[in-house]
Structures are given as structure tokens and as C-alpha cells.
Design a protein around this motif. Structure first.
Motif: not given
Length: 244
Positions: A182-193
Motif C-alpha cells: 500500500l502506498d500514497g494515501y492508502l499507506a498514510e491512512a493505515t498509519s492514522l488508523l
């Protein structure tokens, strides 16, 4: 022997004319199967089979022998009565997904009080959550469950580590030599979750239908890479359609 334990219904199937065979995650014995006799007969205007819906939390007295695969329930009553989980389509679909995910991960009947407490508290939090939180709840639960099962994602999204390697379960600086990422915002959103600790944290993570769909598919791949014989979640397409 007779024991008292709390349990969460994962799945129930009809058995004979009046009974059920129920898969439950119990506080005392881990995942277990029970035959519950006579609950599909009418009693005082209804049936007790409704108490064995997915995610139902029960206080039980059970007969248990370690060498057996199928046990019996002597007594049962509500351990907690949901206010909203069964009242709306979104939360009802969410708990079906959560229970299927547990069934695919819990292979052995081992007691794990910490995991049981996490699952039960997750269901209670979902029951109390508003619609804005519920939309992101499946994603948060999926990541948190992985951590409890021993394959927590390592690291965090940053400019230096923008790629989530699902095969290794870690954030990395560069694309690996495979497509399980997962990269881009998908990777960022996972970190936030993963970092979300409160209802407000979850509500603040802005995701649309397509992003949630992609994240759920990515997390299914993550589980399939780390849980033997995981396969695919039958409830996932329904959940993806329901979440807005």
C-alpha cells in the motif's frame, strides 16, 4: 465438567428441527463449538435462537471436556444487550465481518483472556459509536486484531517510509520486489488508523467509499499473507457495498 464462562457468538447453523450448532469465542476456553438443543421452538411468543446472532455476548454455564470437539450449553443469558448493533444495516454488516474475520484467525481452542477482552470491548465501542465513526471501524478493528494476534504492522508512514510492505508487515523507504504493498494515501491512512485511540480520532480520518474498499482489500491480502489457509472473506464485498 461444568464451567461458567462468557462467550461471543461467531456463527450459528441449524441442526435438526429445533437445535443449533454454535461457534463461539469464549473467555475461558477460546474458540469452541456447542450444540444448543431446543432453542428454535416457540417459547412465550418467540424463540431463544435470536440470542445466538453473530456477535451476541452471553453469560453461559457449559459442559466442557478437553478431548471433545462439540460441547453443550447448560444455561445461557444475555451478557450484554446491544442498543444499536442489530438495529441498523451498517453496524449489523460490520459485526458479521468482524465475526468472520475472527473465525478465520482463531484456529485452536486456546484461552486468551486479553484477546477476548479486546474483542468484547471492540463490540461495545461499536455499539456506542455514531455513524461517522462506524464507517472507519472495520478498518481500525482489522489492524488492531492483527496486532493482538502477533503480526502488528511495524513503523509509521512518513516521507522517509512511504510504502507499506504487506508481505513483511512494515513501512519501508522503497517499493519491494512484489506487488503486495500500500502506498500514497492508502499507506498514510493505515498509519492514522493504527494510531487512532478515541472515537474522535477515527471520525477525523477522512475516507471515501473507494478508499475504504481499497484498504479492506489490502488488509485482506495482509491477513492472507500471515494467517495460514486464510482464503477470502465472504462478507467483505457486502461490507464494501454498505460503507459509504
Amino acid at each position: 465438567m461444568i464451567h461458567s464462562t462468557r462467550g461471543i457468538v461467531l456463527r450459528a447453523v441449524k441442526y435438526g428441527d429445533t437445535s443449533l450448532i454454535v461457534s463461539m469465542y469464549t473467555e475461558l476456553f477460546g474458540i469452541q463449538s456447542y450444540i444448543v438443543s431446543g432453542v428454535r421452538t416457540e417459547k412465550k411468543g418467540g424463540t431463544r435462537a435470536g440470542m445466538f446472532q453473530p456477535a451476541a455476548i452471553l453469560d453461559m454455564v457449559v459442559y466442557h471436556q478437553d478431548q471433545k470437539n462439540l460441547h453443550r450449553i447448560k444455561e445461557f443469558k444475555w451478557g450484554y444487550v446491544y442498543r444499536e448493533v442489530y438495529a441498523g444495516v451498517v453496524k449489523n454488516t460490520l459485526v458479521i465481518y468482524m465475526m468472520e474475520l475472527l473465525q478465520k484467525c482463531l484456529k485452536q481452542p486456546e484461552s486468551n483472556p486479553d484477546l477476548y477482552a479486546f474483542v468484547e470491548s471492540s463490540l461495545l465501542r461499536l455499539d456506542a459509536a455514531d455513524d461517522g465513526t462506524a464507517a472507519n471501524y472495520a478498518l481500525h478493528f482489522t489492524l488492531a486484531l492483527a496486532a493482538h494476534l502477533g503480526f502488528r504492522i511495524g513503523g509509521q508512514y512518513s516521507a522517509a517510509t512511504p510504502v507499506l510492505n504487506l508481505q513483511e508487515g512494515v513501512y519501508e523507504a522503497e517499493q519491494p520486489g512484489h506487488l503486495h504493498v500500500l502506498d500514497g494515501y492508502l499507506a498514510e491512512a493505515t498509519s492514522l488508523l493504527m494510531d487512532a485511540e478515541t472515537v474522535d480520532d477515527l471520525r477525523a480520518i477522512r475516507l471515501n467509499r473507494e478508499l475504504r474498499r481499497s484498504l479492506l482489500e489490502g488488509y485482506q491480502t495482509f491477513y492472507a499473507l500471515h494467517v495460514p489457509d486464510f482464503g477470502k472473506l465472504r462478507s467483505l464485498p457486502v461490507l464494501q457495498d454498505i460503507l459509504g
